[in-house]
Design an enzyme around this catalytic site. Structure first.
Site, PDB file in Angstrom:
ATOM      1  N   LYS A   1     -16.317   9.417   5.752  1.00  0.00           N
ATOM      2  CA  LYS A   1     -16.711  10.816   5.598  1.00  0.00           C
ATOM      3  C   LYS A   1     -18.065  11.106   6.231  1.00  0.00           C
ATOM      4  O   LYS A   1     -18.333  12.242   6.612  1.00  0.00           O
ATOM      5  CB  LYS A   1     -16.679  11.210   4.127  1.00  0.00           C
ATOM      6  CG  LYS A   1     -15.246  11.251   3.609  1.00  0.00           C
ATOM      7  CD  LYS A   1     -15.108  11.859   2.236  1.00  0.00           C
ATOM      8  CE  LYS A   1     -13.642  11.973   1.849  1.00  0.00           C
ATOM      9  NZ  LYS A   1     -12.969  10.656   1.696  1.00  0.00           N
TER      10      LYS A   1
HETATM   11  C1  LIG Z   1     -11.556  10.444   1.887  1.00  0.00           C
HETATM   12  C2  LIG Z   1     -11.072   9.069   2.139  1.00  0.00           C
HETATM   13  C3  LIG Z   1      -9.755   8.813   2.604  1.00  0.00           C
HETATM   14  C4  LIG Z   1      -8.732   9.905   2.802  1.00  0.00           C
HETATM   15  O1  LIG Z   1      -9.036  10.736   3.887  1.00  0.00           O
HETATM   16  P1  LIG Z   1      -8.309  12.164   4.060  1.00  0.00           P
HETATM   17  O2  LIG Z   1      -9.020  12.820   5.167  1.00  0.00           O
HETATM   18  O3  LIG Z   1      -8.521  12.882   2.740  1.00  0.00           O
HETATM   19  O4  LIG Z   1      -6.877  11.924   4.334  1.00  0.00           O
HETATM   20  C5  LIG Z   1      -9.399   7.498   2.891  1.00  0.00           C
HETATM   21  N1  LIG Z   1     -10.262   6.482   2.686  1.00  0.00           N
HETATM   22  C6  LIG Z   1     -11.533   6.675   2.231  1.00  0.00           C
HETATM   23  C7  LIG Z   1     -12.411   5.512   2.014  1.00  0.00           C
HETATM   24  C8  LIG Z   1     -11.990   7.968   1.949  1.00  0.00           C
HETATM   25  O5  LIG Z   1     -13.239   8.157   1.494  1.00  0.00           O
END
Ligand SMILES: *Cc1c(COP(=O)(O)O)cnc(C)c1O
Length: 483
Positions: free
Chosen positions: A126
């Site tokens: 993120k």
């Molecule tokens: C947010 C997150 C996901 C999922 O990503 P999306 O964009 O919501 O599909 C997968 N792995 C981790 C570690 C995350 O923080």
């Protein structure tokens, strides 16, 4: 570049990138998408192959944000994507790559690799988009002489990525609610050790759902929201999605010799933001063979891509798993893909998502639309806790590489979709230290800890404890925003 809503309202209006940057849903409840996807020409692909990450980000983002002057955007991407911010690499020489590609080996004739997206300040993917968002917000707010107070609820991951992106930014304050005493010591320390005066950690005496309910209650108080300039940074934010498009190009260039080759990506998925960016990269002309959607036991998306049935889960059917950032009951960005799948027909999207609200889902199996999923390259799979433990152990033994539970989910599902001669890139969405319990279970040892995180839990912490009461939170926000 004009943006439209997936549900068709305001079709005659114009919305620029900056117009939708600070907002959430379109006013008809739909999600924003470009009126048409920009294409990357063969010349551009050739030129982009050797660019540093920040300049590649500039080239791609400028196609979606032509209302931001090019010099400003270039400066923003160069300030965001630095080796200093993405420094938590396991091999120091790789930091300048921002998203290094780690080759594992060849399986069933397919080269298998991890694209490291979790070397940023909170060790999860993120950060890739959120760090840019922080700089974009600060830039846009300054331009219009405005301020923004971000209110959010977190059970760990998203909240810390937002705080690390917004810390020290002019014109922005963050009020982040988290359940008091319910996060891991590592997650708590990551958030509460921030000393920046514009970051407010509010430890709510309750559970995560209480935090979310308070955010909803405050957001529904439109007068308060307007008076205190309250905003959010959730996963439907368009700038977050588009910032993620960049690393699909970067990963493609790293895995291939020429732009005639094709590659596949496997994406550990929850709200469909990450893999939606992959879809957009493919629509722009990046030669992607397959986009593999990997879910955990919360398999709403896997069910859809296998059967054409989209069925939102009730809370009793939504499981707490060892890959918690993928524990979703519905996928908030999925509507963007459905819009494209249905040939961009907003009336049908509106109808389907009304069905989601009223009947809990929809079924595209009978219609001809579902067959087109293949044309978009999508396939899927899911994993269980035992699968993830096996994958963590196997990758550690075979390739001397430690992966986290979300990446393990991706690796397990990727192996079900390998094609000889086509590189498979698994997106690494977090570092193992964030999910230490499962690492200890799988490997009987402690997860690797990047140097910058040694002693994190011992740092002084700054937070306020409040009861699970929306009025008390409003009072707290009002007293800090002085309006
Ligand atoms: C947010 C997150 C996901 C999922 O990503 P999306 O964009 O919501 O599909 C997968 N792995 C981790 C570690 C995350 O923080």
């Amino acid at each position: 570049m004009n943006y439209i809503s997936t549900r068709g309202a305001g079709a005659g209006e114009r919305h620029t990138f900056s117009d939708i940057l600070l907002g959430g849903l379109a006013k008809d409840g739909g999600l924003y998408l470009p009126a048409a996807y920009p294409r990357a020409s063969a010349d551009e692909l050739a030129r982009w192959r050797t660019l540093p990450y920040a300049d590649l980000a500039f080239e791609i983002l400028s196609k979606f944000s032509d209302d931001i002057p090019a010099d400003d955007l270039r400066e923003l991407t160069r300030r965001t994507y630095t080796a200093r911010t993405y420094c938590n690499v396991r091999d120091d020489e790789q930091a300048a790559q921002i998203t290094p590609l780690k080759t594992l080996g060849v399986e069933n004739g397919a080269p298998l690799a991890l694209l490291e997206l979790s070397n940023g300040p909170t060790l999860a993917f993120k950060d890739m988009a959120m760090q840019l968002l922080g700089n974009l917000f600060e830039y846009t707010l300054a331009k219009h002489g405005e301020t923004l107070n971000i209110l959010g609820a977190t059970s760990g991951d998203t909240g810390s990525a937002a705080e690390y992106a917004m810390r020290g930014k002019r014109g922005i304050r963050v009020f982040m609610l988290s359940p008091h005493g319910k996060m891991s010591a590592f997650q708590t320390a990551q958030m509460y050790s921030l000393q920046d005066p514009n970051i407010f950690n509010i430890a709510v005496e309750g559970v995560f759902d209480d935090c979310q309910d308070i955010v909803k209650a405050v957001s529904n108080d439109h007068a308060f929201k307007a008076a205190h300039k309250i905003g959010t940074v959730n996963s439907i934010n368009w700038a977050r999605v588009v910032a993620q498009v960049v690393y699909y190009f970067k990963g493609y260039f790293a895995a291939t010799q020429s732009n005639d080759e094709r590659v596949s990506f496997t994406v550990p998925s929850g709200n469909f933001g990450n893999v939606c960016a992959g879809h957009i990269a493919r629509m722009m002309g990046l030669p992607i063979e397959k986009l593999v959607v990997a879910t955990n036991e919360n398999d709403v998306l896997d069910e859809f891509f296998r059967t054409g049935i989209y069925r939102v889960r009730k809370s009793a059917e939504t499981y707490h798993t060892s890959s918690p950032s993928m524990d979703i009951s519905k996928a908030s960005n999925f509507e963007r893909f459905v819009f494209d799948l249905l040939g961009r027909d907003p009336a049908r999207v509106l109808q389907l998502f009304r069905d989601v609200e009223q009947k809990g889902g929809f079924d595209l199996a009978a219609s001809g639309d579902f067959a087109r999923v293949q044309q978009f390259g999508f396939v899927s799979g899911s994993s269980t806790h035992a699968d993830r433990v096996d994958a963590i152990r196997d990758v550690f033994e075979r390739y001397d590489t430690m992966i986290d539970t979300h990446t393990a989910d991706g690796l397990k599902v990727a192996r079900e979709h390998l094609q000889a001669g086509i590189p498979m890139i698994v997106l690494e969405t977090a570092q193992p230290i964030k999910f230490g319990e499962t690492i200890r279970e799988a490997l009987l040892r402690e997860p690797e800890r990047p140097a910058a995180f040694v002693g994190l839990e011992a740092l002084p912490q700054r937070f306020d404890v409040l009861p699970a009461d929306a009025q008390r939170v409003k009072d707290f926000v009002a007293s800090r925003t002085g309006a």
